[in-house]
Design an enzyme around this catalytic site. Structure first.
Site, PDB file in Angstrom:
ATOM      1  N   ASP A   9       0.856  -1.187   0.000  1.00 46.04           N
ATOM      2  CA  ASP A   9       0.000   0.000   0.000  1.00 46.04           C
ATOM      3  C   ASP A   9       0.889   1.232   0.000  1.00 46.04           C
ATOM      4  O   ASP A   9       1.975   1.241   0.595  1.00 46.04           O
ATOM      5  CB  ASP A   9      -0.901   0.012   1.230  1.00 46.04           C
ATOM      6  CG  ASP A   9      -1.791   1.247   1.280  1.00 46.04           C
ATOM      7  OD1 ASP A   9      -2.763   1.299   0.504  1.00 46.04           O
ATOM      8  OD2 ASP A   9      -1.513   2.154   2.081  1.00 46.04           O
ATOM      9  N   GLU A  11       0.825   5.484   0.599  1.00 43.64           N
ATOM     10  CA  GLU A  11       0.155   6.716   1.011  1.00 43.64           C
ATOM     11  C   GLU A  11       0.803   7.888   0.279  1.00 43.64           C
ATOM     12  O   GLU A  11       2.021   7.926   0.107  1.00 43.64           O
ATOM     13  CB  GLU A  11       0.270   6.908   2.521  1.00 43.64           C
ATOM     14  CG  GLU A  11      -0.420   5.828   3.346  1.00 43.64           C
ATOM     15  CD  GLU A  11      -1.914   5.755   3.103  1.00 43.64           C
ATOM     16  OE1 GLU A  11      -2.540   6.835   2.962  1.00 43.64           O
ATOM     17  OE2 GLU A  11      -2.462   4.643   3.051  1.00 43.64           O
ATOM     18  N   HIS A 154      -5.175   4.514   7.443  1.00 46.52           N
ATOM     19  CA  HIS A 154      -4.507   5.176   6.317  1.00 46.52           C
ATOM     20  C   HIS A 154      -3.003   5.288   6.554  1.00 46.52           C
ATOM     21  O   HIS A 154      -2.381   6.292   6.231  1.00 46.52           O
ATOM     22  CB  HIS A 154      -5.144   6.537   6.031  1.00 46.52           C
ATOM     23  CG  HIS A 154      -6.558   6.431   5.556  1.00 46.52           C
ATOM     24  ND1 HIS A 154      -6.902   6.046   4.276  1.00 46.52           N
ATOM     25  CD2 HIS A 154      -7.738   6.612   6.219  1.00 46.52           C
ATOM     26  CE1 HIS A 154      -8.213   6.017   4.163  1.00 46.52           C
ATOM     27  NE2 HIS A 154      -8.750   6.349   5.315  1.00 46.52           N
ATOM     28  N   ASP A 159      -2.803  -0.768   6.813  1.00 48.86           N
ATOM     29  CA  ASP A 159      -3.816  -0.995   5.784  1.00 48.86           C
ATOM     30  C   ASP A 159      -3.617  -2.318   5.046  1.00 48.86           C
ATOM     31  O   ASP A 159      -4.595  -2.995   4.699  1.00 48.86           O
ATOM     32  CB  ASP A 159      -3.830   0.161   4.785  1.00 48.86           C
ATOM     33  CG  ASP A 159      -4.493   1.410   5.352  1.00 48.86           C
ATOM     34  OD1 ASP A 159      -4.902   1.394   6.533  1.00 48.86           O
ATOM     35  OD2 ASP A 159      -4.610   2.421   4.619  1.00 48.86           O
TER      36      ASP A 159
END
Length: 265
Positions: A9, A11, A154, A159
């Site tokens: 993931d 960000e 987040h 996540d």
């Protein structure tokens, strides 16, 4: 143990109103054994963006301007990220339309070819096809709330771990329904489009903007692909055949269902 799956993931900075560049702020990944669906290794790092002014001084996730200012630049962690991703089956939520593009951009910035996956499992598309809109929509936060897994933070590592647990829970529900359909009927609402923030506000995004938003767009096709995830959608179909062998050995939805009996113990 078969081919390791890497759930990852990314960000980023918030999308600008002018559609400007999204800068990577954090990368997180876990390596998962496809036979036991257990995490065996992890890596996470904050990343200093090329333009610190695009980072809000305070963010609810805790990724602040001060925090990333002291973090390594992408070039300093590129070897580690390449080693984690290259040649493995990639998995994540909405990675085909978002995270994969960020990987390509970051490696292009430093003049290096990006890592390539052996297979691609986008849980958004897989769950759209197999699980439907039982939870209301297929955003990670909604699915996590539906299964009582807590609030989405987040943050990359949190996540991806949540993503894995959501898939396990979805697989268990589908196993129960397929095993005892008269007692546990299939309550999927089918392959319907999801309600996203942009749709709810009456401002649908163009196809060109879909790569600049993390919140999932309307569902399309099943999300298991071999191939460069960086190609345009109309090119992806050319490489799907090579995904089949990799996905049979990894965590496609069928494999998740196969191992769901272990999860129920």
């Amino acid at each position: 143990m078969g081919e390791m799956i890497v759930f990852f993931d990314i960000e980023t900075t918030a999308p600008a109103s002018d559609g400007g560049r999204l800068w990577m702020l954090e990368f997180g990944a876990i390596l998962v054994c496809p036979r036991k669906l257990r995490e065996v290794d992890s890596f996470c790092t904050l990343i200093r963006p090329g333009d610190l002014s695009t980072v809000a001084p305070k963010r609810f996730s805790g990724i602040t301007r001060d925090a990333v200012a002291a973090a390594p630049a992408f070039e300093e962690v590129a070897d580690r990220i390449f080693g984690i991703l290259n040649g493995r089956v990639w998995a994540g939520h909405n990675i085909q339309r978002f995270d994969c593009h960020r990987i390509k951009e970051a490696f292009a910035d430093i003049g290096r070819p990006p890592p390539e996956p052996k297979g691609l499992i986008d849980s958004l598309a897989i769950l759209t096809h197999g699980f439907g809109r039982r939870a209301g929509d297929l955003k990670m936060a909604t699915l996590a709330s539906y299964f009582g897994l807590g609030q989405q933070k987040h943050r990359s590592l949190d996540d991806v771990r949540m993503n894995l647990e959501v898939l396990k829970n979805c697989a268990t529900v589908l196993l129960l329904e397929s095993s005892l359909p008269q007692i546990y009927p299939n309550k999927s609402l089918g392959n319907q489009g999801m309600v996203t923030r942009s749709k709810a506000n009456g401002r649908p995004l163009s196809c060109g903007m879909e790569a600049y938003r993390k919140s999932p767009p309307a569902a399309t096709s099943l999300g298991s692909h071999r191939a460069s995830p960086y190609e345009k959608d109309h090119k992806i179909g050319k490489v799907m055949e090579r995904a089949k062998d990799a996905l049979r050995k990894s965590a496609s939805l069928k494999t998740l269902l196969k191992h769901s009996r272990t999860l129920l113990r």
